[in-house]
Scaffold this motif. Sequence first.
Motif, short mmCIF file in Angstrom:
data_model
loop_
_atom_site.label_atom_id
_atom_site.label_comp_id
_atom_site.label_asym_id
_atom_site.label_seq_id
_atom_site.Cartn_x
_atom_site.Cartn_y
_atom_site.Cartn_z
N ARG A 122 31.07 41.13 40.69
CA ARG A 122 31.59 42.09 39.71
C ARG A 122 31.09 43.50 40.03
NH1 ARG A 122 30.54 41.15 33.45
NH2 ARG A 122 32.63 40.25 33.47
N ASP B 99 26.77 32.02 38.31
CA ASP B 99 26.80 33.16 37.40
C ASP B 99 26.18 34.40 38.05
OD1 ASP B 99 28.03 31.70 35.38
OD2 ASP B 99 26.13 31.15 34.44
N ASP C 106 34.44 45.14 32.29
CA ASP C 106 35.22 44.19 31.50
C ASP C 106 36.58 43.86 32.11
OD1 ASP C 106 36.33 46.67 30.95
OD2 ASP C 106 36.46 46.36 28.79
N GLU C 107 37.01 44.62 33.11
CA GLU C 107 38.27 44.32 33.81
C GLU C 107 38.08 43.22 34.85
OE1 GLU C 107 40.84 47.84 34.86
OE2 GLU C 107 38.94 48.86 34.43
N SER D 256 40.98 37.49 37.51
CA SER D 256 41.57 38.78 37.86
C SER D 256 42.01 38.79 39.32
CB SER D 256 40.56 39.91 37.65
OG SER D 256 40.15 39.98 36.31
N GLU E 275 37.53 34.99 41.37
CA GLU E 275 37.01 33.63 41.61
C GLU E 275 37.06 33.26 43.09
OE1 GLU E 275 37.19 29.18 39.70
OE2 GLU E 275 38.88 30.53 39.33
N GLU F 290 37.18 39.84 35.72
CA GLU F 290 36.99 38.48 35.22
C GLU F 290 37.38 37.51 36.33
OE1 GLU F 290 39.50 38.41 31.78
OE2 GLU F 290 38.14 39.65 30.61
#
Length: 128
Positions: free
Chosen positions: A11, A4, A23-24, A29, A115, A26
């Motif tokens: 991010r 995390d 918020d874009e 993405s 990811e 993720e």
Amino acid sequence: MNRDDIFLKVRHVLVDALAVDDDEVEMPSVLTTDLGAESIDFLDIVFKLEQAFNIRIPQGELFPENVAQDPKYVQSGRVTADGIAMLKARLPHVDFASFESNPILKNVGSLFTVETLVNFVEAKLAKK
């Protein structure tokens, strides 16, 4: 550093490098299609990841280079079995499951997700 924490730093790097909103960014993405990354952005992302995590990322380790120019790896716009094997060996942080069923060269960019970056950094930190 847990997964995390790595995600939050990745991010932040992507928000800074790509001028996107938090918020874009993720896990699923895709860097190119979802976040608008272009080839020049990949250099900036590598640099910012090195700074954020105090790691060294040699050229071509995170994002492959010069694959498309080798006919052993790409033929008629498709990545060959040898090409997929080479990519898997060079990019263990990438999930090739969906790509293997339709290995069109122009879809290689879809392999690089948030990811993917988190997996890469997690593996690099584990080796430190």
